[in-house]
Design a protein around this motif. Structure first.
Motif, PDB file in Angstrom:
ATOM      1  N   ARG A   4       6.248   5.967   1.636  1.00 15.67           N
ATOM      2  CA  ARG A   4       5.680   5.286   0.452  1.00 15.67           C
ATOM      3  C   ARG A   4       5.492   3.793   0.729  1.00 15.67           C
ATOM      4  O   ARG A   4       4.479   3.198   0.368  1.00 15.67           O
ATOM      5  CB  ARG A   4       6.640   5.475  -0.736  1.00 15.67           C
ATOM      6  N   LEU A   5       6.493   3.195   1.383  1.00 14.60           N
ATOM      7  CA  LEU A   5       6.427   1.761   1.676  1.00 14.60           C
ATOM      8  C   LEU A   5       5.262   1.446   2.616  1.00 14.60           C
ATOM      9  O   LEU A   5       4.565   0.449   2.447  1.00 14.60           O
ATOM     10  CB  LEU A   5       7.747   1.294   2.305  1.00 14.60           C
ATOM     11  N   ASN A   6       5.055   2.295   3.604  1.00 16.91           N
ATOM     12  CA  ASN A   6       3.979   2.088   4.572  1.00 16.91           C
ATOM     13  C   ASN A   6       2.617   2.511   4.048  1.00 16.91           C
ATOM     14  O   ASN A   6       1.587   2.083   4.574  1.00 16.91           O
ATOM     15  CB  ASN A   6       4.279   2.856   5.870  1.00 16.91           C
ATOM     16  N   GLY A   7       2.608   3.371   3.013  1.00 21.43           N
ATOM     17  CA  GLY A   7       1.358   3.956   2.537  1.00 21.43           C
ATOM     18  C   GLY A   7       0.722   3.267   1.349  1.00 21.43           C
ATOM     19  O   GLY A   7      -0.457   3.481   1.066  1.00 21.43           O
ATOM     20  N   ILE A   8       1.482   2.425   0.636  1.00 19.14           N
ATOM     21  CA  ILE A   8       0.918   1.737  -0.536  1.00 19.14           C
ATOM     22  C   ILE A   8       0.194   0.473  -0.094  1.00 19.14           C
ATOM     23  O   ILE A   8       0.749  -0.360   0.622  1.00 19.14           O
ATOM     24  CB  ILE A   8       2.020   1.395  -1.560  1.00 19.14           C
ATOM     25  N   ASN A   9      -1.041   0.332  -0.532  1.00 18.72           N
ATOM     26  CA  ASN A   9      -1.829  -0.866  -0.217  1.00 18.72           C
ATOM     27  C   ASN A   9      -1.189  -2.086  -0.895  1.00 18.72           C
ATOM     28  O   ASN A   9      -0.960  -2.061  -2.102  1.00 18.72           O
ATOM     29  CB  ASN A   9      -3.258  -0.675  -0.720  1.00 18.72           C
TER      30      ASN A   9
END
Length: 343
Positions: free
Chosen positions: A59-64
């Protein structure tokens, strides 16, 4: 939210609450954050009873980062609306940057020296004489990016006075700012080539050493506009050369304005000491930007808590009260911030 279209468990709202909790409690890793969900009250607050480290990491790496940047700017707009009456006639806005070091092995995309990696947080801070000065605009780049290149992005308001250090020195841009109607105050290098045009008379009781109208630069690289050069002494006895395009203020007023630049140094020191941006949870560019914007969001929430309660408490005190009374009814920590007795 469309962001949660394929999400079964860790929604954006739950994830945001977890990250805010992590900043407030200065949680150092996603492992530690996952373990914190053993707490019943945190489970109730975020609507989760457990979450894996891999889910948090994805989630941390995937949210713009644009999402958290927008939330930050929304909070800034709220602070603006609530502080309009307390600002000076022409607000001071301080521009500076701070490098956040990274491990080169895990962050090769952020390499800026042979053995070092890092990112830069470029910031514009609204200076408040009373109350907490607050960040208004933030930009993240790799550490190799020079400060000068970001000045044009940071300058977009003609109804204020910009204060910045000599890392932003650029005669061509000073000309452009002057021609476009932007006011600034900066520091000039002592070896800068100047031509004195006029000496302004100083009052007898001033601490300013000299006040002149000058042309700056060499024949090959010279600014076209006239500027004002002041020589002043800092608190350590060092002579500073200040350059500005304001001729309507007294020398003392300009000298005092430059002293306000320390507010941004104190801000960077505060967020590094009391929020979680020394150790990063992820290795990607998005992960690091998300963590920094969450830290800025937390700081803005502190500022809003102070404004809403008309509190004279310092930011650190407000943070401690919030942490101590996190799961208690809101009126308890609000009264504490206000300085009132708790029934």
């Amino acid at each position: 939210m469309k962001l949660d279209y394929y999400t079964k468990k860790l929604t954006t709202e739950s994830f945001l609450k977890l990250l805010l909790f992590a900043q407030l409690e200065e949680i150092e890793s996603l492992h530690a954050l996952s373990d914190c969900l053993f707490d019943d009250q945190l489970q109730k607050g975020v609507g989760l009873n457990s979450i894996s480290i891999s889910q948090l990491s994805r989630r941390l790496n995937g949210i713009n980062p644009d999402l958290f940047q927008k939330l930050f700017l929304d909070l800034v707009a709220k602070i603006h609306a609530k502080t309009q009456h307390t600002k000076r006639v022409m607000p001071l806005k301080i521009i500076d940057s701070s490098t956040l070091p990274l491990n080169l092995t895990n962050h090769k995309w952020a390499k800026f020296r042979k053995t070092k990696a890092g990112v830069k947080l470029h910031l514009r801070l609204v200076f408040m004489e009373k109350g907490i000065s607050y960040p208004e605009k933030a930009l993240m780049t790799t550490a190799r990016e020079h400060d000068r290149g970001q000045l044009e992005i940071m300058v977009d308001d003609k109804e204020c006075m910009y204060v910045f250090d000599r890392g932003y020195l650029d005669y061509e841009r000073f000309d452009r700012m002057t021609d476009d109607g932007y006011f600034f105050l900066s520091r000039l290098r002592k070896n800068a080539v100047i031509r004195e045009v006029y000496d302004f008379k100083l009052p007898e009781d001033t601490s300013v050493l000299s006040d002149q109208m000058v042309l700056i630069g060499t024949t090959q690289n010279r600014a076209e506009n006239y500027f004002r050069l002041l020589k002043v002494m800092d608190s350590k006895g060092n002579e500073l050369h200040l350059i500005t395009n304001r001729f309507d203020l007294s020398a003392e007023e300009i000298s005092e304005m430059y002293k306000s630049r320390w507010a941004i140094e104190l801000f960077f020191k505060w967020i590094k000491q009391h929020l979680s941006i020394k150790k990063f949870y992820g290795q990607s560019e998005w992960a690091i930007q998300n963590q920094v914007f969450i830290a800025l969001i937390v700081f803005c929430l502190h500022v809003l808590a102070q404004i809403e309660t008309n509190s004279t408490r310092k930011t650190l005190q407000i943070s401690r009260y919030l942490r101590a009374a996190l799961w208690k009814p809101a009126h308890i920590w609000l009264r504490k911030i206000e300085g009132k007795a708790i029934p």
